[in-house]
Write a protein that holds these residues in place. Structure first.
Motif, PDB file in Angstrom:
ATOM      1  N   PHE A   1      43.572  52.891  43.378  1.00 44.90           N
ATOM      2  CA  PHE A   1      42.398  52.524  42.582  1.00 44.90           C
ATOM      3  C   PHE A   1      42.716  51.470  41.523  1.00 44.90           C
ATOM      4  CE2 PHE A   1      40.321  56.956  43.215  1.00 44.90           C
ATOM      5  CZ  PHE A   1      39.670  56.524  44.344  1.00 44.90           C
ATOM      6  N   HIS A   2      43.778  51.708  40.750  1.00 44.79           N
ATOM      7  CA  HIS A   2      43.997  50.942  39.523  1.00 44.79           C
ATOM      8  C   HIS A   2      45.137  49.926  39.600  1.00 44.79           C
ATOM      9  CE1 HIS A   2      41.078  53.414  37.409  1.00 44.79           C
ATOM     10  NE2 HIS A   2      41.656  54.489  37.932  1.00 44.79           N
ATOM     11  N   ASP A   3      46.134  50.186  40.450  1.00 47.63           N
ATOM     12  CA  ASP A   3      47.269  49.265  40.566  1.00 47.63           C
ATOM     13  C   ASP A   3      47.197  48.428  41.827  1.00 47.63           C
ATOM     14  OD1 ASP A   3      48.255  50.424  38.227  1.00 47.63           O
ATOM     15  OD2 ASP A   3      49.393  51.936  39.352  1.00 47.63           O
ATOM     16  N   LYS A   4      46.163  48.630  42.631  1.00 48.67           N
ATOM     17  CA  LYS A   4      45.967  47.915  43.897  1.00 48.67           C
ATOM     18  C   LYS A   4      47.167  48.090  44.834  1.00 48.67           C
ATOM     19  CE  LYS A   4      41.907  46.415  42.766  1.00 48.67           C
ATOM     20  NZ  LYS A   4      41.688  47.338  41.638  1.00 48.67           N
ATOM     21  N   SER A   5      47.698  49.314  44.858  1.00 48.68           N
ATOM     22  CA  SER A   5      48.834  49.624  45.723  1.00 48.68           C
ATOM     23  C   SER A   5      48.361  49.953  47.133  1.00 48.68           C
ATOM     24  CB  SER A   5      49.626  50.817  45.169  1.00 48.68           C
ATOM     25  OG  SER A   5      50.142  50.537  43.892  1.00 48.68           O
ATOM     26  N   VAL A   6      49.166  49.558  48.104  1.00 51.41           N
ATOM     27  CA  VAL A   6      48.965  49.938  49.497  1.00 51.41           C
ATOM     28  C   VAL A   6      49.961  51.050  49.807  1.00 51.41           C
ATOM     29  CG1 VAL A   6      49.096  49.181  51.900  1.00 51.41           C
ATOM     30  CG2 VAL A   6      48.179  47.644  50.146  1.00 51.41           C
ATOM     31  N   VAL A   7      49.462  52.167  50.300  1.00 47.23           N
ATOM     32  CA  VAL A   7      50.290  53.350  50.495  1.00 47.23           C
ATOM     33  C   VAL A   7      50.207  53.809  51.945  1.00 47.23           C
ATOM     34  CG1 VAL A   7      50.695  55.738  49.781  1.00 47.23           C
ATOM     35  CG2 VAL A   7      49.893  54.056  48.102  1.00 47.23           C
TER      36      VAL A   7
ATOM     37  N   PRO B   1      52.086  44.141  50.461  1.00 46.81           N
ATOM     38  CA  PRO B   1      51.193  43.506  51.442  1.00 46.81           C
ATOM     39  C   PRO B   1      51.561  42.060  51.758  1.00 46.81           C
ATOM     40  CG  PRO B   1      50.090  43.732  49.336  1.00 46.81           C
ATOM     41  CD  PRO B   1      51.387  44.473  49.222  1.00 46.81           C
ATOM     42  N   GLU B   2      52.439  41.452  50.953  1.00 49.56           N
ATOM     43  CA  GLU B   2      52.862  40.084  51.242  1.00 49.56           C
ATOM     44  C   GLU B   2      53.903  40.037  52.351  1.00 49.56           C
ATOM     45  OE1 GLU B   2      51.242  37.702  49.954  1.00 49.56           O
ATOM     46  OE2 GLU B   2      50.146  38.977  48.548  1.00 49.56           O
ATOM     47  N   SER B   3      54.756  41.046  52.419  1.00 47.43           N
ATOM     48  CA  SER B   3      55.825  41.035  53.430  1.00 47.43           C
ATOM     49  C   SER B   3      55.481  41.856  54.659  1.00 47.43           C
ATOM     50  CB  SER B   3      57.135  41.560  52.821  1.00 47.43           C
ATOM     51  OG  SER B   3      56.983  42.897  52.383  1.00 47.43           O
ATOM     52  N   GLU B   4      54.549  42.791  54.544  1.00 47.56           N
ATOM     53  CA  GLU B   4      54.234  43.678  55.664  1.00 47.56           C
ATOM     54  C   GLU B   4      53.732  42.950  56.908  1.00 47.56           C
ATOM     55  OE1 GLU B   4      54.214  47.647  57.189  1.00 47.56           O
ATOM     56  OE2 GLU B   4      55.096  46.700  55.425  1.00 47.56           O
ATOM     57  N   PRO B   5      52.888  41.910  56.798  1.00 47.47           N
ATOM     58  CA  PRO B   5      52.439  41.237  58.033  1.00 47.47           C
ATOM     59  C   PRO B   5      53.587  40.675  58.855  1.00 47.47           C
ATOM     60  CG  PRO B   5      51.013  40.641  56.212  1.00 47.47           C
ATOM     61  CD  PRO B   5      52.168  41.411  55.616  1.00 47.47           C
TER      62      PRO B   5
ATOM     63  N   LEU C   1      44.251  51.733  51.300  1.00 49.42           N
ATOM     64  CA  LEU C   1      44.149  50.318  50.962  1.00 49.42           C
ATOM     65  C   LEU C   1      43.165  50.124  49.810  1.00 49.42           C
ATOM     66  CD1 LEU C   1      43.672  49.283  54.677  1.00 49.42           C
ATOM     67  CD2 LEU C   1      45.787  48.932  53.374  1.00 49.42           C
ATOM     68  N   PRO C   2      43.542  49.402  48.769  1.00 51.15           N
ATOM     69  CA  PRO C   2      42.646  49.241  47.619  1.00 51.15           C
ATOM     70  C   PRO C   2      41.473  48.313  47.909  1.00 51.15           C
ATOM     71  CG  PRO C   2      44.610  47.917  47.313  1.00 51.15           C
ATOM     72  CD  PRO C   2      44.839  48.723  48.563  1.00 51.15           C
ATOM     73  N   LEU C   3      40.363  48.580  47.238  1.00 47.85           N
ATOM     74  CA  LEU C   3      39.191  47.721  47.271  1.00 47.85           C
ATOM     75  C   LEU C   3      38.831  47.345  45.838  1.00 47.85           C
ATOM     76  CD1 LEU C   3      36.931  49.604  49.852  1.00 47.85           C
ATOM     77  CD2 LEU C   3      38.350  47.584  50.280  1.00 47.85           C
TER      78      LEU C   3
ATOM     79  N   ARG D   1      43.331  40.257  56.010  1.00 45.73           N
ATOM     80  CA  ARG D   1      42.585  39.018  56.239  1.00 45.73           C
ATOM     81  C   ARG D   1      41.461  38.866  55.217  1.00 45.73           C
ATOM     82  NH1 ARG D   1      42.973  40.669  61.663  1.00 45.73           N
ATOM     83  NH2 ARG D   1      40.801  41.374  61.638  1.00 45.73           N
ATOM     84  N   LEU D   2      40.781  39.953  54.907  1.00 47.42           N
ATOM     85  CA  LEU D   2      39.675  39.886  53.965  1.00 47.42           C
ATOM     86  C   LEU D   2      40.139  39.514  52.559  1.00 47.42           C
ATOM     87  CD1 LEU D   2      37.293  42.904  54.731  1.00 47.42           C
ATOM     88  CD2 LEU D   2      36.970  40.504  55.308  1.00 47.42           C
ATOM     89  N   ARG D   3      41.258  40.048  52.140  1.00 49.04           N
ATOM     90  CA  ARG D   3      41.672  39.807  50.753  1.00 49.04           C
ATOM     91  C   ARG D   3      42.113  38.362  50.546  1.00 49.04           C
ATOM     92  NH1 ARG D   3      47.141  40.217  49.002  1.00 49.04           N
ATOM     93  NH2 ARG D   3      48.579  40.250  50.756  1.00 49.04           N
ATOM     94  N   ASP D   4      42.653  37.729  51.590  1.00 50.94           N
ATOM     95  CA  ASP D   4      42.965  36.301  51.544  1.00 50.94           C
ATOM     96  C   ASP D   4      43.784  35.928  50.309  1.00 50.94           C
ATOM     97  OD1 ASP D   4      42.950  33.696  52.479  1.00 50.94           O
ATOM     98  OD2 ASP D   4      41.078  33.183  51.453  1.00 50.94           O
ATOM     99  N   GLY D   5      44.861  36.665  50.081  1.00 46.93           N
ATOM    100  CA  GLY D   5      45.762  36.363  48.967  1.00 46.93           C
ATOM    101  C   GLY D   5      45.422  37.065  47.666  1.00 46.93           C
ATOM    102  N   ARG D   6      44.253  37.692  47.571  1.00 49.97           N
ATOM    103  CA  ARG D   6      43.880  38.441  46.369  1.00 49.97           C
ATOM    104  C   ARG D   6      44.528  39.827  46.403  1.00 49.97           C
ATOM    105  NH1 ARG D   6      37.611  38.443  47.280  1.00 49.97           N
ATOM    106  NH2 ARG D   6      38.431  38.652  49.416  1.00 49.97           N
ATOM    107  N   PRO D   7      44.585  40.519  45.259  1.00 50.22           N
ATOM    108  CA  PRO D   7      45.130  41.879  45.285  1.00 50.22           C
ATOM    109  C   PRO D   7      44.373  42.813  46.216  1.00 50.22           C
ATOM    110  CG  PRO D   7      45.022  41.069  43.025  1.00 50.22           C
ATOM    111  CD  PRO D   7      44.314  40.055  43.883  1.00 50.22           C
ATOM    112  N   ALA D   8      43.064  42.616  46.338  1.00 47.68           N
ATOM    113  CA  ALA D   8      42.249  43.466  47.223  1.00 47.68           C
ATOM    114  C   ALA D   8      40.938  42.752  47.518  1.00 47.68           C
ATOM    115  CB  ALA D   8      41.969  44.814  46.559  1.00 47.68           C
ATOM    116  N   PRO D   9      40.347  43.017  48.673  1.00 43.32           N
ATOM    117  CA  PRO D   9      39.014  42.471  48.948  1.00 43.32           C
ATOM    118  C   PRO D   9      37.946  43.260  48.190  1.00 43.32           C
ATOM    119  CG  PRO D   9      39.711  43.850  50.766  1.00 43.32           C
ATOM    120  CD  PRO D   9      40.868  43.806  49.812  1.00 43.32           C
TER     121      PRO D   9
END
Length: 213
Positions: free
Chosen positions: A93-99, A162-166, A120-122, A15-23
């Motif tokens: 950190f660098h690729d904004k991957s969710v693991v 993160p686009e398909s997970e929700p 989760l990347p920040l 919710r925080l990232r709102d379409g961005r790679p990370a909040p």
């Protein structure tokens, strides 16, 4: 993700990232996730570029039997997994991957318990990459927190879109808990077909026996 803590933190982050790679890290409000804080952590890079704990929740520190702030993240893991875990942190950190990682935690006395971790990347800028995470036990045995976990052995890992997970989480099947007292139809299926339907006393079903005094 299977554990409620992992799912709740992911949904908050999403919710925080709102379409961005990370909040941005400044957008994280502890009051918004107060029920999750005990199992939550934030990673940063030290002067050598290695991931270390910037913050860690109280229950997480108790699980590992130490104050984790400033502690090396890869050292939580078995020697065979340390390099892989470092790469996962680098990717967050660098690729904004969710693991998402599932692993077996080995305690000081050799006990084992399964855990799930989400990373989760920040967005913290090039000079200050951060990641938000949570570690949740799949079971909570009586000894957890008293017999510290000293090693994690990775079981599975997954890089999440993160686009398909929700949508995937929204369609998860729910499982109902069976009642303590069996239904009459269940007793018939279990070979308990009797002419006497029995008497229910709270959660028990009592049948008159055939034994004579």
């Amino acid at each position: 993700m299977k554990q409620e803590g992992s799912i709740a933190l992911f949904q908050y982050w999403n919710r925080l990232r709102d379409g961005r790679p990370a909040p941005r890290r400044t957008e994280i409000e502890p009051a918004d996730i107060k029920s999750l804080l005990a199992d939550t952590f934030i990673l940063e890079k030290d002067a050598r570029g290695e991931p270390v704990f910037r913050l860690a929740g109280t229950r997480l520190c108790a699980t590992y039997g130490r104050e984790l702030k400033g502690y090396s993240f890869p050292l939580l893991w078995s020697r065979r997994d340390q390099r892989m875990v470092s790469r996962l942190a680098y990717s967050a950190f660098h690729d904004k991957s969710v693991v998402v990682v599932t692993y077996i935690g080995i305690s000081q006395s050799g006990r084992e318990n399964p855990f799930e971790m989400v990373l989760l990347p920040l967005e913290g800028g090039l000079g200050s990459p951060r990641s938000l995470g949570a570690i949740t036990p799949e079971h909570k045995p009586y000894w957890l927190g008293a017999d510290p976990i000293v090693e994690g052995r990775v079981d599975t890992l997954r890089v999440v879109d993160p686009e398909s997970e929700p949508a995937f989480l929204a369609n998860r099947s729910s499982f109902s808990t069976p009642p303590i007292a069996p239904a009459d139809s269940q007793m018939l299926r279990d070979g308990l077909d009797r002419p006497d339907p029995g008497r229910r006393i709270r959660h028990l079903v009592v049948f008159d026996g055939g034994r004579e005094r």
